[in-house]
Motif scaffolding. Structure first.
Motif, PDB file in Angstrom:
ATOM      1  N   GLU A   1      47.226  -3.845  60.540  1.00 42.82           N
ATOM      2  CA  GLU A   1      46.619  -4.273  61.813  1.00 42.82           C
ATOM      3  C   GLU A   1      46.361  -5.783  61.796  1.00 42.82           C
ATOM      4  N   LYS A   2      45.963  -6.265  60.613  1.00 42.75           N
ATOM      5  CA  LYS A   2      45.758  -7.715  60.477  1.00 42.75           C
ATOM      6  C   LYS A   2      47.095  -8.450  60.643  1.00 42.75           C
ATOM      7  N   PHE A   3      48.162  -7.911  60.035  1.00 48.55           N
ATOM      8  CA  PHE A   3      49.482  -8.540  60.160  1.00 48.55           C
ATOM      9  C   PHE A   3      49.948  -8.561  61.619  1.00 48.55           C
ATOM     10  N   GLN A   4      49.655  -7.488  62.326  1.00 49.12           N
ATOM     11  CA  GLN A   4      50.047  -7.435  63.742  1.00 49.12           C
ATOM     12  C   GLN A   4      49.351  -8.560  64.519  1.00 49.12           C
ATOM     13  N   LYS A   5      48.054  -8.727  64.234  1.00 51.07           N
ATOM     14  CA  LYS A   5      47.266  -9.773  64.900  1.00 51.07           C
ATOM     15  C   LYS A   5      47.827 -11.165  64.548  1.00 51.07           C
ATOM     16  N   TRP A   6      48.081 -11.366  63.273  1.00 51.34           N
ATOM     17  CA  TRP A   6      48.620 -12.661  62.841  1.00 51.34           C
ATOM     18  C   TRP A   6      49.978 -12.931  63.496  1.00 51.34           C
ATOM     19  N   GLY A   7      50.840 -11.890  63.518  1.00 54.51           N
ATOM     20  CA  GLY A   7      52.168 -12.053  64.103  1.00 54.51           C
ATOM     21  C   GLY A   7      52.084 -12.533  65.541  1.00 54.51           C
ATOM     22  N   VAL A   8      51.208 -11.902  66.304  1.00 48.43           N
ATOM     23  CA  VAL A   8      51.048 -12.278  67.719  1.00 48.43           C
ATOM     24  C   VAL A   8      50.473 -13.701  67.818  1.00 48.43           C
ATOM     25  N   GLU A   9      49.480 -13.994  66.998  1.00 47.43           N
ATOM     26  CA  GLU A   9      48.908 -15.357  67.010  1.00 47.43           C
ATOM     27  C   GLU A   9      49.942 -16.406  66.601  1.00 47.43           C
TER      28      GLU A   9
ATOM     29  N   ARG B   1      70.355 -17.220  46.493  1.00 46.63           N
ATOM     30  CA  ARG B   1      69.845 -16.120  45.662  1.00 46.63           C
ATOM     31  C   ARG B   1      68.504 -15.640  46.212  1.00 46.63           C
ATOM     32  N   ASN B   2      68.548 -14.893  47.288  1.00 54.43           N
ATOM     33  CA  ASN B   2      67.320 -14.392  47.929  1.00 54.43           C
ATOM     34  C   ASN B   2      67.649 -13.113  48.698  1.00 54.43           C
ATOM     35  N   THR B   3      66.680 -12.581  49.413  1.00 52.57           N
ATOM     36  CA  THR B   3      66.912 -11.314  50.115  1.00 52.57           C
ATOM     37  C   THR B   3      67.851 -11.466  51.318  1.00 52.57           C
ATOM     38  N   GLY B   4      68.000 -12.690  51.813  1.00 50.31           N
ATOM     39  CA  GLY B   4      68.818 -12.908  52.999  1.00 50.31           C
ATOM     40  C   GLY B   4      68.128 -12.489  54.279  1.00 50.31           C
ATOM     41  N   LEU B   5      66.826 -12.289  54.202  1.00 45.68           N
ATOM     42  CA  LEU B   5      66.104 -11.866  55.409  1.00 45.68           C
ATOM     43  C   LEU B   5      65.530 -13.051  56.171  1.00 45.68           C
ATOM     44  N   VAL B   6      65.637 -12.970  57.482  1.00 45.28           N
ATOM     45  CA  VAL B   6      64.950 -13.912  58.358  1.00 45.28           C
ATOM     46  C   VAL B   6      63.618 -13.243  58.686  1.00 45.28           C
ATOM     47  N   HIS B   7      62.552 -13.822  58.161  1.00 43.83           N
ATOM     48  CA  HIS B   7      61.243 -13.173  58.244  1.00 43.83           C
ATOM     49  C   HIS B   7      60.467 -13.578  59.499  1.00 43.83           C
ATOM     50  N   SER B   8      59.815 -12.596  60.081  1.00 41.48           N
ATOM     51  CA  SER B   8      58.857 -12.907  61.141  1.00 41.48           C
ATOM     52  C   SER B   8      57.543 -13.342  60.493  1.00 41.48           C
ATOM     53  N   PRO B   9      56.788 -14.209  61.178  1.00 45.02           N
ATOM     54  CA  PRO B   9      55.595 -14.779  60.515  1.00 45.02           C
ATOM     55  C   PRO B   9      54.364 -13.883  60.604  1.00 45.02           C
ATOM     56  N   LEU B  10      54.496 -12.625  60.238  1.00 46.24           N
ATOM     57  CA  LEU B  10      53.322 -11.746  60.337  1.00 46.24           C
ATOM     58  C   LEU B  10      52.468 -11.726  59.068  1.00 46.24           C
ATOM     59  N   HIS B  11      53.011 -12.301  57.966  1.00 46.85           N
ATOM     60  CA  HIS B  11      52.228 -12.346  56.724  1.00 46.85           C
ATOM     61  C   HIS B  11      51.437 -13.652  56.600  1.00 46.85           C
ATOM     62  N   ILE B  12      51.599 -14.529  57.560  1.00 42.44           N
ATOM     63  CA  ILE B  12      51.006 -15.873  57.420  1.00 42.44           C
ATOM     64  C   ILE B  12      49.751 -15.977  58.276  1.00 42.44           C
ATOM     65  N   ASP B  13      48.648 -16.317  57.619  1.00 43.47           N
ATOM     66  CA  ASP B  13      47.383 -16.494  58.339  1.00 43.47           C
ATOM     67  C   ASP B  13      47.482 -17.757  59.196  1.00 43.47           C
ATOM     68  N   PRO B  14      47.449 -17.608  60.520  1.00 40.87           N
ATOM     69  CA  PRO B  14      47.630 -18.788  61.387  1.00 40.87           C
ATOM     70  C   PRO B  14      46.543 -19.842  61.195  1.00 40.87           C
ATOM     71  N   LYS B  15      45.386 -19.412  60.707  1.00 40.98           N
ATOM     72  CA  LYS B  15      44.303 -20.376  60.501  1.00 40.98           C
ATOM     73  C   LYS B  15      44.537 -21.223  59.246  1.00 40.98           C
ATOM     74  N   LYS B  16      45.298 -20.696  58.316  1.00 36.81           N
ATOM     75  CA  LYS B  16      45.516 -21.424  57.055  1.00 36.81           C
ATOM     76  C   LYS B  16      46.851 -22.151  57.011  1.00 36.81           C
ATOM     77  N   ASN B  17      47.858 -21.605  57.651  1.00 37.19           N
ATOM     78  CA  ASN B  17      49.199 -22.161  57.466  1.00 37.19           C
ATOM     79  C   ASN B  17      50.023 -22.083  58.750  1.00 37.19           C
ATOM     80  N   ASN B  18      49.441 -22.620  59.820  1.00 32.77           N
ATOM     81  CA  ASN B  18      50.106 -22.453  61.123  1.00 32.77           C
ATOM     82  C   ASN B  18      51.418 -23.222  61.234  1.00 32.77           C
ATOM     83  N   VAL B  19      51.583 -24.289  60.432  1.00 31.78           N
ATOM     84  CA  VAL B  19      52.828 -25.072  60.505  1.00 31.78           C
ATOM     85  C   VAL B  19      54.000 -24.229  59.973  1.00 31.78           C
ATOM     86  N   ILE B  20      53.790 -23.629  58.794  1.00 32.13           N
ATOM     87  CA  ILE B  20      54.864 -22.807  58.215  1.00 32.13           C
ATOM     88  C   ILE B  20      55.130 -21.588  59.112  1.00 32.13           C
TER      89      ILE B  20
END
Lengths: 68, 434
Positions: free
Chosen positions: B112-120, B52-71
């Motif tokens: 722009e922040k999401f783009q940076k995070w995604g690349v990181e 019961r979810n969107t069924g999307l495979v998400h790219s990690p651009l919403h995740i701050d690499p400094k806070k949650n790099n494992v996820i």
């Protein structure tokens, strides 16, 4: 944390384990649930959202969407 | 089952046959010869949030690499792992990407922040393209915005089907899935004893708690995380019943309230070809309250407060939280209110095109003793137990990779003191743990 009385706007006392909220100024003793309801009703922004919606309902004759 | 009948003893009992419990069972069965049992109260795996979810495979651009790099890393690696499984077993996989739109300059800065995070977080620069409004109009004529970021790696799939496939792979390795067994009590002494509703008992050397919306209750039965509480938010969808479709890809908007872990409703292209609008985040009283609502929000809140105790109650003093609850509730009782949130970036969308409700899902969020949303996964250890709580989005995307890390943690903690007997695996264990 500081929480204001919705009536007199002075700080209330939160009784241990959040079961009751006391306002010494108003001499009021709310159960937690009761206090939150008062807080929600006093949240003007949120209540306005609802009031606007209900007004629009009357204008557009949309009904609440049932879950069936 | 008779009174107090003891079922077979096992080495590892995993409570919860969702995508997390099932992938952990897969890794354990692929690396060891152990008696592994996945305990699920429903008749099949992935009956709740995993399907019961969107069924999307998400790219990690919403995740701050400094806070949650494992996820973030799990989401990055996980995408390719799911792709490998989908390709090998011919499962749903549509590489249609995701367009996330900004409505003003302030939101553009967030992109722009999401783009940076995604690349990181491992994405290549050509997988994330910032577009101006004209480029967006060329790509999606019905989308109106200030700018957008297009993530090429995002995919539409069906996590329920993926989970069922992993279950089969795990079963091939010897894992037993015990369905229709609801845990009512847990005791932890020299081993773990699980009691089910029919009074039957299962004992295990190790318990892994992956029970999602029930995981905190299980941990509390063993005296863990007593000062935390669960809140449940129902994500609801509406399905486009029109043949005419206003968009070709997934359309998201920049989250407007970073204080809470919810996105605004968006347009989702499902792997089965359907277009959905959603989800909202309506506060509900339990982890499986998929239907029903009242036009009286006070009754709903009152019901929830009856079961919500202790210092997490501080959250309800937060006016921003109360406002959010009301706004989301409005989107639950009014289709127009939900559609209007999407209309901000797809003005041509019409409420009447969305004629039926989609399958709703529940997100379980942990509230801390400080009355805030816990932003990350909570892992707790008992003497013979390991608990995974608050495992949320992009949880399904990263589940296979995160599960491998859980197994590594269990190894490091001395819970898996057995000789390894690795079998051929779908994915490379070493890729994520090193």
């Amino acid at each position: 944390m500081k929480v204001k009385c919705p009536e007199c706007k002075k700080d209330v006392i939160i009784v241990k384990n959040y079961t009751h909220i006391l306002c010494e100024s108003c001499k009021l003793d709310w159960e937690f649930k009761e206090f939150i309801m008062v807080l929600m009703r006093s949240d003007k922004t949120a209540m306005d959202v609802l009031a606007d919606y209900e007004k629009k309902l009357q204008e557009t004759s949309e009904s609440y969407v049932s879950w069936g | 089952m008779g009174l107090n009948m003891t079922l077979e003893k096992c080495d590892v009992a995993i409570v919860g046959g969702g995508i997390l419990g099932t992938t952990i069972s897969y890794w354990l069965s692929a690396l060891y010869d152990l008696k592994i049992c996945v305990i699920e109260k429903e008749r099949d795996v992935a009956m709740h949030t995993s399907s019961r979810n969107t069924g999307l495979v998400h790219s990690p651009l919403h995740i701050d690499p400094k806070k949650n790099n494992v996820i973030a890393r799990c989401a990055y690696v996980g995408r390719d792992w799911w792709h490998a499984l989908a390709k090998k077993r011919s499962l749903p996989w549509k590489e249609i990407g995701k367009l996330e739109v900004a409505l003003d300059e302030k939101q553009h800065k967030t992109l722009e922040k999401f783009q940076k995070w995604g690349v990181e977080n491992g994405m290549s620069e050509n997988e994330l393209e910032i577009m101006d409004s004209k480029q967006v109009s060329q790509m999606e004529p019905n989308v109106k915005c200030h700018s957008a970021i297009f993530s090429k790696r995002d995919v539409s799939t069906d996590y329920g089907i993926l989970t069922k496939q992993v279950m089969m792979e795990s079963q091939k390795n010897g894992t037993k899935f015990l369905f229709d067994h609801n845990v009512v009590n847990v005791e932890e002494n020299s081993e773990v004893k699980l009691t089910f509703t029919d009074n039957s008992i299962l004992t295990s050397k190790l318990l892994i708690n992956c029970a999602a919306g029930h995981s905190l209750d299980i941990a509390k039965k063993l005296g863990l995380a007593n000062e935390y509480a669960h809140l449940f938010f129902r994500g609801e969808y509406w399905v486009n019943g029109n043949q005419y479709d206003s968009v070709k890809t997934n359309i998201y908007s920049v989250p407007t309230n970073s204080q809470f872990p919810f996105l605004n409703p968006h347009l989702i292209k499902r792997a089965n070809g359907e277009t959905h609008v959603g989800p909202n985040a309506a506060l509900v009283s339990g982890p499986e309250v998929y239907q029903g609502s009242t036009s009286d929000l006070s009754s709903t809140i009152s019901e929830i407060l009856e079961i919500f105790h202790g210092s997490p109650r501080k959250l309800f003093f937060n006016r921003a939280f109360l406002s959010m609850v009301k706004k989301e509730w409005l989107s639950s009782i009014s289709k127009t209110a939900m559609i209007n949130r999407v209309k901000k970036f797809v003005p041509s969308i019409r409420s009447k095109s969305f004629s039926k409700r989609g399958v709703a899902g529940i997100r379980a969020n942990i509230i801390t003793p400080e009355g805030t949303f816990l932003p990350e996964v909570m892992e707790l250890k008992g003497n013979h137990s390991f608990h995974i709580i608050n495992y949320n989005s992009p949880g399904a995307t990263g589940a296979a990779a995160y599960s491998a890390l859980v197994v590594k943690k269990l190894q490091d903690a001395g819970f898996l003191d057995y000789t390894q007997k690795p079998k051929n695996t779908i994915w490379n264990f070493e890729e994520i743990i090193n």
